[in-house]
Design a protein around this motif. Sequence first.
Motif, PDB file in Angstrom:
ATOM      1  N   UNK A   5       6.843  11.366 -10.478  1.00 56.90           N
ATOM      2  CA  UNK A   5       6.955  12.773 -10.891  1.00 56.90           C
ATOM      3  C   UNK A   5       8.356  13.292 -10.639  1.00 56.90           C
ATOM      4  N   UNK A   6       8.872  13.056  -9.425  1.00 52.37           N
ATOM      5  CA  UNK A   6      10.212  13.569  -9.113  1.00 52.37           C
ATOM      6  C   UNK A   6      11.259  12.902  -9.998  1.00 52.37           C
ATOM      7  N   UNK A   9       0.831   4.438  -2.782  1.00 55.08           N
ATOM      8  CA  UNK A   9       0.589   5.849  -2.456  1.00 55.08           C
ATOM      9  C   UNK A   9       1.760   6.724  -2.885  1.00 55.08           C
ATOM     10  N   UNK A  10       2.965   6.184  -2.750  1.00 53.55           N
ATOM     11  CA  UNK A  10       4.157   6.976  -3.049  1.00 53.55           C
ATOM     12  C   UNK A  10       4.457   7.066  -4.536  1.00 53.55           C
ATOM     13  N   UNK A  45       0.793  -1.240   0.000  1.00 53.14           N
ATOM     14  CA  UNK A  45       0.000   0.000   0.000  1.00 53.14           C
ATOM     15  C   UNK A  45       0.820   1.283   0.000  1.00 53.14           C
ATOM     16  N   UNK A  46       1.800   1.437   0.922  1.00 51.63           N
ATOM     17  CA  UNK A  46       2.530   2.711   0.919  1.00 51.63           C
ATOM     18  C   UNK A  46       3.221   2.982  -0.409  1.00 51.63           C
ATOM     19  N   UNK A  47       3.684   1.922  -1.060  1.00 45.35           N
ATOM     20  CA  UNK A  47       4.396   2.134  -2.326  1.00 45.35           C
ATOM     21  C   UNK A  47       3.432   2.594  -3.408  1.00 45.35           C
ATOM     22  N   UNK A  82       2.981   7.840  -7.435  1.00 43.82           N
ATOM     23  CA  UNK A  82       2.809   9.017  -8.310  1.00 43.82           C
ATOM     24  C   UNK A  82       3.832  10.113  -8.022  1.00 43.82           C
ATOM     25  N   UNK A  83       4.079  10.408  -6.749  1.00 45.13           N
ATOM     26  CA  UNK A  83       5.019  11.471  -6.405  1.00 45.13           C
ATOM     27  C   UNK A  83       6.445  11.086  -6.788  1.00 45.13           C
ATOM     28  N   UNK A  84       6.810   9.832  -6.510  1.00 42.95           N
ATOM     29  CA  UNK A  84       8.168   9.400  -6.854  1.00 42.95           C
ATOM     30  C   UNK A  84       8.376   9.401  -8.362  1.00 42.95           C
ATOM     31  N   UNK A  94      10.806  11.550 -13.121  1.00 46.46           N
ATOM     32  CA  UNK A  94      10.724  11.926 -14.536  1.00 46.46           C
ATOM     33  C   UNK A  94      10.923  13.421 -14.760  1.00 46.46           C
ATOM     34  N   UNK A  95      10.588  14.235 -13.758  1.00 45.51           N
ATOM     35  CA  UNK A  95      10.664  15.679 -13.972  1.00 45.51           C
ATOM     36  C   UNK A  95      11.881  16.307 -13.303  1.00 45.51           C
ATOM     37  N   UNK A  96      12.628  15.529 -12.512  1.00 50.20           N
ATOM     38  CA  UNK A  96      13.836  16.093 -11.926  1.00 50.20           C
ATOM     39  C   UNK A  96      15.078  15.236 -12.215  1.00 50.20           C
ATOM     40  N   UNK A  97      15.045  13.969 -11.774  1.00 52.77           N
ATOM     41  CA  UNK A  97      16.283  13.191 -11.840  1.00 52.77           C
ATOM     42  C   UNK A  97      16.667  12.806 -13.269  1.00 52.77           C
ATOM     43  N   UNK A 149       8.675  23.233   7.308  1.00 56.42           N
ATOM     44  CA  UNK A 149       7.357  22.622   7.452  1.00 56.42           C
ATOM     45  C   UNK A 149       6.363  23.402   8.276  1.00 56.42           C
TER      46      UNK A 149
END
Lengths: 288, 263
Positions: free
Chosen positions: A21-22, A14-15, A10-12, A17-19, A24-27, A288
């Motif tokens: 994005x980071x 959830x994570x 489950x956590x993976x 989409x954000x991972x 494909x759009x950063x690394x 934060x």
Amino acid sequence: MSVEAREARQPWILLSPALTAVGLLLFVPLMFIVVYSFWLRTATGADVAGFHLDNWAEALTDAFYRDILLNTLKIAAITTAVCALMGYPAAYFIARSQGNKALLLLLLMLPFWISYIIRTMSWINILGVSGALNGMLLWAGLIQEPIQMLYNEVTVILGLVHFLLPFMVLNIFVSLDGIDTTLEDAANSLGATRWQAFVQVTLPLSLPGLAAGGLLCFVLGAGTYITPLVLGGPTDAMFANLVFEAIITQLNWPLGSALSLMLLAVLGTLVVIYNRYLGMAQLMKGLG
Amino acid sequence: MNWGWQMIRGYAILVYLFMFLPVAVVVLLSFNASQFGSFPMTGLSLRWFVELAQNDAILRAFRTSVVLGLMTAAISTTLGVLASLALVRYRLPGANMISTLLIAPILVPEVVLAVALLLFLNFLGVNKSFALLLFGHVIFTLPFVILVVQARLVSIRRDVEEAAMSLGASPLQTFFQVTLPLMMPAVLAGALFAFTISFDDITGTLFWKPGGVETVPTQIFAMLRNSISPEINALGTVMIVMTVGLPLLGAAMARSLSRKSGA
């Protein structure tokens, strides 16, 4: 699939989409410009793929780039020092105030919410030829002609300090607010003066906040190109201005890639050193 | 109160003045009746706000900024809330590493991020366009959303959800009827944060925007090339009201929401 396995997945989910994005759009883009920096700009305008060291040779050996890089680091360092000198007493005042701390902090954070470009250009209203300061000096008869106070290195630093000070104050405040005030009382009761107690107890304990604020001010200050364009003169270009020039004006993308990576290497080294000794947790507390 | 404390207080007041005076002057000058955006003030007038409302270029920039900000907030908040849930709710191996990866976009100088994204997406065939702007704004705002949402999610207790489940609610029902309402303040805070950061961004935007498209900050930047006009000050005042007023309103809303939900 067992319940445990599903629970573990489950956590993976959830994570992801954000991972993604980071990634494909950063690394991936960062790796891409590493490759791109070895390509070559040709006279016809097309970039030739390949392994050419020309851009790196130019970026690393040209005295023009080196001087501007050094100047950028100098401006960022002065900005950071001024932010620390202005921000520390202010943060101390908020943290030790008997009044409404949250309100005092919010007040100093408000400018943080005001648009960067607005805050930068607001100094033109103050220091410009027809600005408030010239108006007052003329009115008081201290000067006969308006003085041009803008468009130099000092106004660039002023603009940067105005932009970055809230980051510094917030980080120092978070650190100071977490210090048990009875420690200072204990030092006092053991014979230390208030000043000694501050220098030997409070100040060392607040250093992580000062370091976090300092890192943010330095990295953000050294990466800017808008402030020099608005408040600086023709000779006040910073390193990010060179990147902007290469990419947007000259469309020399391979050289622009190499210059960006140089900036990343210098500032990234600072972040890595910071992370090695102090860790990211302090920085996240302040953000934060 | 000793004199040392008085000195610190005096110093702090000067720092506050330093932060606020230039901004106050922007607001003051936006009501100036004079032709020029400068002192002396010749009287109070709203004419620059009227001109602003009739300036097509500015209105277009405003619409672009609002649409971009809303879309950025929607996408960033969705990605950010899901990721924050995973980080706060589960014991993950390497959670620290993942957090650092997710906030990496703010550790990389924005200029470098802007160049990398522009060149890579261009290589993939995505030219300077609204889509590129949106991608850029999402990746740049995501870390802030994650930091803000995570900080607030920590305070939501799991036993409320467990109670709902033990009373027969399905996981989906529990999420929509218990977890989501409790999370609303965090979600709103994240969305507002993303919107304001997107609305304010200029560093990356100047790299990504197609020719002819302006956001409010780039429009102001372009107008500054000529000289500082009262119109810019008026636009600045509108921006200040938006970016300061909205978060304050949001904070107030979040507070009343969390009071109602008893958290």
